[in-house]
Design an enzyme around this catalytic site. Sequence first.
Site, PDB file in Angstrom:
ATOM      1  N   ILE A  89       1.281  -1.138  -0.258  1.00  0.00           N
ATOM      2  CA  ILE A  89      -0.068   0.173   0.151  1.00  0.00           C
ATOM      3  C   ILE A  89       0.906   1.361   0.269  1.00  0.00           C
ATOM      4  O   ILE A  89       1.402   2.124   1.211  1.00  0.00           O
ATOM      5  CB  ILE A  89      -1.070  -0.215   1.097  1.00  0.00           C
ATOM      6  CG1 ILE A  89      -1.758  -1.081   1.010  1.00  0.00           C
ATOM      7  CG2 ILE A  89      -1.810   1.070   1.407  1.00  0.00           C
ATOM      8  CD1 ILE A  89      -2.956  -1.556   2.395  1.00  0.00           C
ATOM      9  N   HIS A  90       1.671   1.506  -1.415  1.00  0.00           N
ATOM     10  CA  HIS A  90       1.736   3.013  -0.989  1.00  0.00           C
ATOM     11  C   HIS A  90       1.023   3.790  -1.244  1.00  0.00           C
ATOM     12  O   HIS A  90      -0.536   3.957  -1.595  1.00  0.00           O
ATOM     13  CB  HIS A  90       3.571   3.123  -2.261  1.00  0.00           C
ATOM     14  CG  HIS A  90       2.762   1.864  -3.837  1.00  0.00           C
ATOM     15  ND1 HIS A  90       1.579   3.190  -4.539  1.00  0.00           N
ATOM     16  CD2 HIS A  90       2.324   1.639  -4.237  1.00  0.00           C
ATOM     17  CE1 HIS A  90       1.480   2.685  -5.541  1.00  0.00           C
ATOM     18  NE2 HIS A  90       2.893   1.361  -5.698  1.00  0.00           N
ATOM     19  N   ALA A  91       1.574   5.741  -1.936  1.00  0.00           N
ATOM     20  CA  ALA A  91       0.353   6.400  -2.042  1.00  0.00           C
ATOM     21  C   ALA A  91      -0.777   6.029  -2.610  1.00  0.00           C
ATOM     22  O   ALA A  91      -1.616   6.875  -2.913  1.00  0.00           O
ATOM     23  CB  ALA A  91       1.476   7.736  -2.385  1.00  0.00           C
ATOM     24  N   ALA A 148      -3.057   3.643  -1.407  1.00  0.00           N
ATOM     25  CA  ALA A 148      -3.677   4.452  -0.577  1.00  0.00           C
ATOM     26  C   ALA A 148      -5.075   5.607  -1.188  1.00  0.00           C
ATOM     27  O   ALA A 148      -5.724   4.946  -0.987  1.00  0.00           O
ATOM     28  CB  ALA A 148      -2.323   4.907   0.382  1.00  0.00           C
TER      29      ALA A 148
END
Lengths: 91, 517
Positions: A14-16, A19
């Site tokens: 879950i990276h930017a 997300a």
Amino acid sequence: MKREKVVVSNRYGIHARVAATIVKEASKYKSDIYIEKVDDGMRANCKSILGLLALGASKGTILNLEVDGEDETDAFEAMKQLFESGIEENE
Amino acid sequence: MSKTFKGKPLSPGIAKGRLVFAFHVRSEGELPSEVGFVDEVRRFFKALGAARKDLELMKARISKSRMQKEVFDVIDVYLMFIEDPTFADFVVEQIRAGKPAYVAIKEYFNDYADRLSSAGDPYLRERAKDIKYVKRFLLNKLFQTEIDWEEVSGRGEILVAPFVSPVDIVNVVEKGIKGIVVEKGSETSHTSIVARSLGVPMVKLEDATEKLREGEVVLIDGSEGKVIVEPAEGYQERPVIFKEIPEKEELPVEIYANIDFPEEAKILKELGAKGIGIFRTEYMFLVRRDWPSEQEQERYIRKLLKHTGDLLVNIRIADLGGDKVPVYAEGIRELLDYRGIRFFMLKEDLFRIHIRAVIKAFAGRTLRLLIPMVSDAYEVRWVKKVVEEEIKSLDHPPDEVVYGAMIETPAGVLEIRKINQEVDFVSIGSNDLTSFMFGIDRECRLPEYLDPPNNMAIVESVKRIIRVCGAERVTLCGEVARSTKYLPYLLSSGLKKLSVNPAFIPELRSWLSEHLN
């Protein structure tokens, strides 16, 4: 309240941008939507991008998806599907 | 009396104007310690609204400008940070408990920044910096101490600031600021890339805010990295890059452009470039937050091809490593130890994704593939083998693949005979070659005694390559290719092709036409 296990299947967890996609989807519903890491119990509000990032959930992390509220059936289905689809990051 | 400060060039061009200082001055100590709940909450939401409005505005402007969208994807994420419902809830609760808004804002963002920086994941550590930037942005709104663009009259002035963010630079352009002096920044920072693509000269000068004084007339030379206070009359302002182009008379030398973004290809014909000497594919890795997929890479290259028409295009395999390590890849050990093609030889899976994207984008065309950092003929053979394997698996291959080697290490110069047998053309990367030849940092300027005619190491290297490969097959790239100290020696050795940053083409053309025609 609805609750079920989901797995993070994105290559980089879950990276930017992932997300951001989760937040956009979760914000469509009135219900409270949380995910919780099964291994250490850390929780994050799916409407909070920083909360999601701070989870540091990498690929393969097992999460409890919890949805509670008046539109929980729809919200739960949508969120579950989002996780199962691997959260498409393309614009 | 004129006085010259030597700094570092970040964006070329020469501009003259009165200095205007613009930076954050007020400190939070000036704030009242007692806060009324309603007033403070109102102040907080006002700041939040102002920040959101600024970011939205920025997004709208960017979509109209010719800037690369990826560079500013970041603004979307910033917007989400401040629109995060847990954020407003937290701050309001803290204000209710008697804290001033700024303390609550700091607590919230610092807490997340700490959690992300301690995560041990380089990607998340980088996001911690984003969080700190957003925090500053909001606090500036709260205290109204950000660069006060209302006060900057702008037109014709030179901006001095400790730091200019990629977000600020949009304002710089709109205000008609002619040039920028910063204390912090690097050539590869997003701000510098944006400044170059917009044609705003920029120089980095340490302690600029102490060395320079508001209102002084200065001339900044973004090609040489100089700031001249009270310049002598004779100093000519040079038109900012893309606007005035000297007549396109025929030159005995061909000029090509090295470009970073697909959009830059649009202006090459106007500039009189014969084509793209190097298309640096690494920017599609650097301006992102994760590895681009095969489809994304292919799309990016196809975008370039939309703008190139019949221009010659050399696509360079991504030259990652060294100073070009994407933030999300900081954990990859090989990227710290190796560069260019040698990195990909250790990470064949990443290379295959990359090369498939390139091959597919060139379906039905001639692909001119440039291999970075070649030091040995084996490296070329390795690339050819992988490319041929991948081509076999595709329904729509390129018509033809033409291979080129970037020679930018002393080993490459010495091994040129064998390398030449494997390739159709050669490009000399003079920036890295200079750095490796003299054992000097890429960013650093050589002392004068290492220039020709005293020291001929670079000139001799180029001559050797021309002798072995033939001038028709050799292009010189980088700083040396536009250096008037080197050009006389190189051109008399038979050099026929030069490739430079598009911003330098007008300058180079006028020099060449003056000295050759």
